[in-house]
Design an enzyme around this catalytic site. Structure first.
Site, PDB file in Angstrom:
ATOM      1  NE  ARG A 163       3.194  40.340 -10.940  1.00 29.04           N
ATOM      2  CZ  ARG A 163       3.886  41.461 -11.034  1.00 29.04           C
ATOM      3  NH1 ARG A 163       3.783  42.381 -10.094  1.00 29.04           N
ATOM      4  NH2 ARG A 163       4.687  41.678 -12.055  1.00 29.04           N
ATOM      5  NE  ARG A 169       6.155  37.890  -5.589  1.00 29.20           N
ATOM      6  CZ  ARG A 169       7.082  38.649  -6.152  1.00 29.20           C
ATOM      7  NH1 ARG A 169       8.351  38.468  -5.839  1.00 29.20           N
ATOM      8  NH2 ARG A 169       6.748  39.592  -7.008  1.00 29.20           N
ATOM      9  NE  ARG A 221       5.979  30.137  -5.718  1.00 25.26           N
ATOM     10  CZ  ARG A 221       7.194  29.643  -5.657  1.00 25.26           C
ATOM     11  NH1 ARG A 221       7.398  28.401  -5.241  1.00 25.26           N
ATOM     12  NH2 ARG A 221       8.243  30.372  -6.004  1.00 25.26           N
ATOM     13  CG  ASP A 271       5.037  32.721 -15.905  1.00 20.33           C
ATOM     14  OD1 ASP A 271       5.095  33.665 -15.101  1.00 20.33           O
ATOM     15  OD2 ASP A 271       5.857  32.570 -16.820  1.00 20.33           O
ATOM     16  CE1 TYR A 307      11.059  37.098 -18.727  1.00 20.17           C
ATOM     17  CE2 TYR A 307       9.028  37.863 -19.753  1.00 20.17           C
ATOM     18  CZ  TYR A 307       9.829  37.743 -18.634  1.00 20.17           C
ATOM     19  OH  TYR A 307       9.419  38.259 -17.434  1.00 20.17           O
TER      20      TYR A 307
END
Length: 667
Positions: free
Chosen positions: A338, A342, A351, A387, A465
């Site tokens: 990552r 963010r 974003r 992703d 998932y």
């Protein structure tokens, strides 16, 4: 033509402009020419009334029986077709009375006009840009005071336009709607005469039409479908055009095909849209061309050429690649999971404008995020921005990254029969081409000395998932299926391993030097279950991968599974922060590298503490060839950006010192 008070001094400057209007083709051609462009306009869609009107008849029965509370009407053309059918069975005054008993919701000015002409009273109007999001905002504003149950017990009919809006239906049901009756009245199809569309497509792929205008989402979908049927390189060509969009729904459709939207109109009127496009397209095109090479042919970036001596590209002998091959390095290489995310202000700014899924599906933007993050922090390798769930969409699943606690996947796999149905789905070969294009673009933009890492999820994590529908603490649904029906489980895992291998190999072929396989959730399993239900499929996955580059095998909470992960495969094993690096490496044995494993929260601390913890890990590695420094999981939100860059600098400096001390002591 709509009335406009637009300035005429803006101009397309003689550029050829492609558009795909149907009913308003003449109008858009006139507007393009008026603003100095050469119009190339061809319809990409037509409305076809449904031969089967059973849905309208069901609506008729419920309407007349008083079994509806609300009707949502999405298009003016749809209202007209709907009323033509209903009036063949009832007098108009009776229909007006029946509609008057409902909450009538009208989306857009054409729908409002059609209803007013019919004399049907409107309770709620959806403002511009008239997307399903504005529709929900209107409903939330009217019923939100009742909380999550605001629409509870309401029976809603939804007149659809061309294709189902599953997202809208899901949101209505999430808000408590008792029943949502879909009322399709027409469908979209390609034009009967596709010769004009083929001609305009040729103008784009031939590099002559450099500005492309889209005014609705269906135009985009049909154009891409039409081009795919003819095996043209339209999507690649569009990346060298200025792509203009009339509103957010249209932009989402464009981005869903991996194409960057260069300009989205602030207005939702045709005249204003063309005016804005004429004012901005020439300069946007000059900037885009300025980033291209002098070769004006339309190509997708390729992996870098070998170095000047004709042997290997520069990245081959980078610290990262040498460490992955268990070779000596001058300083320990470092990259971070990552590392684009963010915690970076530039990423947060992006974003704020671009939804996550759209960002993943825009190769230009994904490549830009990939490259800029690595360069900004000084990492020894870049990792592709993507992703691990993207591979699920071509299998028929919907992804939702906007709701809290996600990402969410629907529909959930809840039974063996659902798995049987899934096994019949063969994802289209080009379904993830936007990921591979992002790899190509990132590879061409990076320094030739910087390796690019691609990635994918592991079969167990992806299966979890799909079965849980999102994150889980207990994974009870996954484990229940695994233990209750081993046959269905193994069939699912075999299917996922096969398609994940195709995803990984596609990235390698596109130019990724290394791959990381994330088994983020496998740490929930006991070793016995891993050996029976996961190990065979991981081994199958590794056997299916293209040879050559290093493969990093990483999981979280896997302290009890390290030996089994080594048995599964991978040239390097990633250690999470719950394992001491020296002990973990000892358990893994010789012949394999390790990656890790600083606790991510340490980056919230001061510089002295960061240096202390980084040095501790470097000393545990002991200068042994095959160590790549990383966090024990991804960079956390709100981590100070400077701390990330400082960590990388510390690792380089301290590891070089330790290596020099080791050489001096051995003399």
């Amino acid at each position: 033509m709509e009335e406009t008070t637009l300035r005429t001094n803006v101009s397309f400057e003689g550029l050829t402009v492609a558009a795909f209007e149907s009913r308003r083709a003449a109008e858009i051609s006139t507007l393009i020419a008026r603003f100095g462009g050469v119009p190339q306009v061809a319809p990409s869609m037509r409305e076809v009334p449904l031969e089967d009107n059973s849905a309208v008849l069901r609506f008729d029965e419920k309407l007349c029986a008083g079994l509806l509370d609300m009707v949502i009407l999405m298009t003016g053309a749809g209202v007209t077709l709907l009323m033509e059918t209903l009036e063949s069975r009832h007098a108009r005054k009776d229909l007006i009375a029946a509609f008057s008993a409902l909450v009538v919701v009208a989306r857009g000015s054409k729908t409002v006009r059609a209803l007013e002409n019919l004399g049907i009273p409107i309770k709620l109007k959806v403002p511009e840009p008239n997307t399903w999001r504005e529709l929900l905002q209107v409903l939330d504003g009217e019923y939100g005071k009742h909380g999550a149950a605001g629409l509870a017990r309401l029976r809603i009919a939804l007149q659809e336009y061309g294709e189902p809006n599953g997202r809208l239906i899901d949101e209505l049901e999430r808000r408590g709607a008792k029943d949502v009756l879909r009322v399709p009245v027409y469908r979209w199809a390609l034009p009967e005469d596709t010769a004009p569309l083929e001609a305009v497509t040729g103008e784009i792929t031939g590099g002559r039409a450099r500005v492309v205008l889209f005014t609705n989402a269906v135009q985009v979908d049909h154009l891409i479908e039409f081009a795919a049927q003819r095996n043209t390189k339209l999507r690649e060509a569009l990346r060298h055009c200025v792509v203009c969009s009339l509103g957010p729904t249209c932009s989402e459709a464009i981005a869903a095909h991996g194409i960057t939207v260069d300009f989205e109109s602030e207005s939702h009127k045709m005249g204003a849209f063309i005016h804005e496009a004429a004012g901005r397209a020439p300069e946007l095109l000059r900037k885009k061309d300025g980033r291209r090479s002098t070769d004006t042919s339309i190509t997708v970036a390729s992996p870098p050429l070998p170095s000047q001596d004709g042997s290997k590209p520069a990245y081959y002998n980078s610290r990262f690649m040498r460490a992955c091959r268990l070779e000596a390095v001058d300083a320990t290489p470092v990259w971070l999971m990552r590392q684009a995310g963010r915690y970076m202000q530039s990423y947060r700014d992006l974003r704020a404008r671009v939804p996550f899924l759209d960002l993943c599906k825009s190769p230009d933007l994904a490549a830009e995020v990939t490259v800029s993050a690595a360069e900004q922090i000084g990492a020894d390798a870049a990792i592709l921005f993507a992703d691990l769930l993207l591979v699920a969409e071509p299998m028929g699943f919907k992804l939702d990254y906007d709701q809290p606690g996600g990402p969410w996947v629907s529909p959930r796999l809840q039974s063996a029969s659902a798995i049987d149905a899934l096994l019949k789905v063969e994802p289209a070969p080009l379904a993830l081409e936007y990921v591979f294009d992002a790899v190509r673009l990132a590879r061409s933009s990076l320094s030739t000395a910087t390796p690019l890492i691609g990635f994918a999820g592991a079969p167990f994590t992806l299966a979890s998932y799909l079965i849980e529908g999102g994150p889980s603490k207990s994974f009870r649904h996954t484990k229940a299926l695994m233990l209750r029906d081993p046959g269905a489980w193994h069939a699912l895992m075999d299917y996922l391993a096969r398609h994940l291998a195709a995803c990984i190999n596609g990235q390698i072929e596109a130019g990724a030097q290394a791959m990381q396989i994330f088994d983020s959730w496998v740490g929930c399993l006991a070793p016995t279950d891993y050996r029976e239900f996961v190990l065979p499929h991981m081994q199958s996955l590794f056997r299916s991968l293209a040879p050559g580059g290093p493969i990093i095998h990483f999981g979280t909470g896997t302290g009890t599974l390290l030996e089994l992960m080594r048995e599964a495969g991978g040239s390097m094993i990633g250690l999470d922060f719950r394992v001491e690096l020296d002990e973990g490496w000892k358990r893994l044995g010789s012949g394999v590298g390790v990656q890790g494993n600083l606790e991510p929260a340490v980056l919230y601390a001061d510089l002295a503490r960061i240096r202390e913890r980084a040095l501790r890990i470097l000393r545990q590695a002991g200068g042994r060839p095959g160590h790549v420094f990383n966090l024990g999981h991804g960079v956390l939100p709100e981590t100070p950006e400077q701390n990330v860059a400082d960590l990388i600098k510390i690792v380089h400096e301290e590891s070089a010192k330790l290596k020099e001390e080791s050489r001096s002591s051995s003399l």
